[in-house]
Design a protein around this motif. Structure first.
Motif: not given
Lengths: 261, 261
Positions: A186, A189, A228, A232, A235-236, A242, A246, B167-168, B171, B175
């Motif tokens: 991520i 990216i 939020v 997210h 975005v995914l 993934i 999430y 977001l990263a 993770f 998580f």
């Protein structure tokens, strides 16, 4: 046979390498290293000043202990190739029952270090918990004396408990590492470097050294912050696998019974 | 206005507390702490030798910078209650765009530290990456000078990149912590203590400080060890949610493109 002096390592991978160095540094004699991969056997044997072979039939007789640090599904095959009768043998696996040795030899056990190893990261064993199991109380005592030379946290953990512990280790190590890898994808990216996440990753692991993880939980899922989480998931959207993870992990976090302070 | 000297903290939670200590220790003056929770405002203000209030209308005029470290969904409401016009304001959120300030004041920005904070863990900011954004290059420069007093890793990261980074961070932090908590549940079932997993958790995080996580991945899923995974799923049969997560994360790990050395 009251103290182990001479060890033969069966395997030359991450666990064998780290155990080999630790026992060598503790003053034990590594007689020989076996690996089906000749280069791996030679490399580790050279570092440990030991003999080496890639043929099971050439594994020497007469060592005080044979440590099998090979892949789980290779253990039974390797034992049967070792003319094991009369030898004291242990494996290092979290998930293989000790009784894998039962048909082959009378004296056996397990040395399971609860750690993730790499060949090129030589870890200090003193703080690594090591779980022992043995076929008799006498052999348990022998293993206990041996492993206490390298670790200050030696415990007796029977096969069934060890199997659960190994599952827990997957959640403590393999799955977090996968989360790190996903986080890395991520940030890439976003044209950012993985470096930017390193202090966060480390602090997350340091925090649970002091407080239980269910009290350390933070983030949008714990707060129930739908806005939020929705952003997210948006975005995914191009990575359904993934995105699905999430959503599911977030749901499980929302269901955690914790003091949301 | 070229250097920030006087700061007002809006919020007294984990981020406000850690930023407050860091700026105070760097020689800045924390004028006042606001929190809607009077006890939290007083506690942090006392520690920082600052005034405090739980009423937005009593927030003082004339500070060089107002740092809003409140919950994401409270930011807009708090700004509108602050008679913001003419004030230089920043928030500390990973996911809220900087433009949340646009209707209220002309000079604004974001200070987003990429870290997980607790009130009772005072972290050293020097190695914490801090992402900045500002409404003008002049204000970006002012924030840069200010934040460079506490961190050696200050970066300019616009809202869209910051949203991905946040977001990263889920993770990288939230998580993995949930995975630790699940691992803790499993060791408790085995009547073992969470302690036994701590060195493993720490080493997993330390390893990716040196090598990229997709090269650090280990475990049954990466090896494609179906036998072990099947046994793990069997253990998890009474917890369908965790069992399902185990299966899905394992599948994603199996699909990783890594050098399986």
């Amino acid at each position: 046979l009251e103290n182990i002096r001479n060890i033969i390592l069966i395997g030359a991978g991450n666990v064998a390498t780290n155990l080999g160095y630790a026992f060598r540094d503790a003053g034990l004699n590594i007689l020989q290293v076996y690996s089906r991969n000749p280069a791996a056997a030679e490399a580790l044997a050279t570092a440990l000043n030991a003999a080496f072979t890639h043929r099971l039939t050439e594994v020497m007789e007469g060592a005080d202990l044979y440590i099998l640090a090979v892949a789980d599904d290779a253990i039974a095959e390797v034992v049967s190739g070792l003319r094991a009768s009369g030898k004291f043998m242990v494996h290092t696996s979290g998930s293989v029952p000790m009784e894998v040795f039962h048909h082959f030899t009378g004296n056996y056990g397990v040395i399971y270090p609860v750690q993730t190893f790499s060949k090129d990261r030589k870890l200090d064993f003193r703080t690594i918990p090591v779980c022992l199991e043995a076929s008799s109380s006498r052999h348990l005592e022998i293993l206990n004396r041996l492993v206490s030379l390298i670790s200050g946290d030696v415990r007796t953990v029977p096969s069934e408990q060890r199997r659960l512990l190994h599952l827990a280790a997957v959640f403590a190590c393999n799955f977090p590492n996968f989360m790190y890898a996903t986080a890395g994808k991520i940030v890439h990216i976003a044209r950012l470097d993985f470096d930017i996440l390193k202090p966060l990753i480390l602090e997350t692991a340091l925090k649970v050294q002091k407080i239980e993880p269910d009290k350390a939980q933070t983030g949008p899922a714990l707060r129930g912050d739908r806005k939020v989480m929705k952003a997210h998931l948006q975005v995914l959207r191009d990575d359904p696998e993934i995105k699905d993870l999430y959503r599911r992990i977030s749901r499980a976090i929302e269901a955690m019974e914790v003091s949301k302070s």
